[in-house]
Design a protein around this motif. Structure first.
Motif, short mmCIF file in Angstrom:
data_model
loop_
_atom_site.label_atom_id
_atom_site.label_comp_id
_atom_site.label_asym_id
_atom_site.label_seq_id
_atom_site.Cartn_x
_atom_site.Cartn_y
_atom_site.Cartn_z
N GLU A 23 -36.18 40.00 94.81
CA GLU A 23 -34.87 40.40 95.38
C GLU A 23 -34.02 39.43 95.61
O GLU A 23 -32.70 39.56 95.35
CB GLU A 23 -35.30 40.96 96.93
N ARG A 24 -34.24 38.30 95.68
CA ARG A 24 -33.58 36.98 96.34
C ARG A 24 -32.80 36.78 94.79
O ARG A 24 -31.44 36.54 94.55
CB ARG A 24 -34.34 35.64 96.52
N GLU A 35 -39.00 37.42 96.58
CA GLU A 35 -38.49 36.51 95.57
C GLU A 35 -37.61 37.15 94.61
O GLU A 35 -36.47 36.73 94.40
CB GLU A 35 -39.61 35.65 94.94
#
Length: 202
Positions: free
Chosen positions: A198-199, A196
């Motif tokens: 990274e997103r 998450e």
């Protein structure tokens, strides 16, 4: 009030990530710790890292590494105490702490904590966010006065571990931060959290 020193809390056990140093996990080509340093360093007068074990693993960061001074894993308050003892040696009045696994915390963390502490003899402030009218305090993000370090040491030696029990005893305040477009105190505890992050970083 003089600009506080900064202390990054990395003394946790990271059990939900399988142990090791969460702060050294990579996120978008940088370690979580490097991202935290980049956010906190411009806001404080100097920076140190609270971590236990072999300090050499953090040598490339160029920061003083402060181990807990209370025996046994005593949680974030032990890291706060290590930071306060370090700050006292530098003649500082206060520290601001940030967690090593929280890469998106506010870039105005320190000024807002200082503002919330105005008028207090010993400013003691935790960051907070609101969700559906409920206020959540973030005990690893706070402004802590060096003047209360011996009181904190005595509390820890007496078995206290819960941050808010100690801050409430001293009339601690909160600085509330917005959660739009997402909670800035989102932290990486699990592999799913890292995905998450990274997103969000992208």
């Amino acid at each position: 009030m003089k600009q506080p020193l900064g202390v990054i809390l990395a003394g946790g056990l990271a059990t939900r990530m399988g142990g090791g140093d969460k702060g050294l996990l990579a996120l978008g080509g940088q370690s979580l710790l490097a991202r935290v340093i980049d956010r906190l360093e411009p806001q404080v007068a100097g920076l140190a890292l609270n971590a236990n074990g072999d300090a050499a693993r953090f040598a490339d960061l160029g920061l003083p590494v402060l181990p807990d001074t209370v025996a046994g894993y005593a949680g974030p308050l032990a890291g706060v105490l290590a930071g306060l003892d370090w700050a006292a040696g530098h003649g500082a009045e206060s520290i601001v702490t940030a967690a090593a696994d929280t890469p998106f915390f506010p870039e105005d963390l320190v000024p807002r904590l200082l503002l919330a502490g105005e008028g207090m003899a010993h400013p003691l402030v935790l960051a907070a966010t609101r969700e559906a009218s409920k206020l959540y305090r973030h005990p690893t993000f706070g402004l802590w006065p060096v003047a209360l370090r011996d009181d904190l040491r005595a509390a820890l030696e007496g078995g206290l571990r819960k941050v808010v029990l100690w801050t409430d005893t001293h009339g601690g305040r909160v600085a509330e931060f917005p959660t739009h477009p997402f909670d800035p105190f989102f932290n990486v505890n699990t592999p799913e959290d890292l995905a998450e992050a990274e997103r969000l970083a992208g």
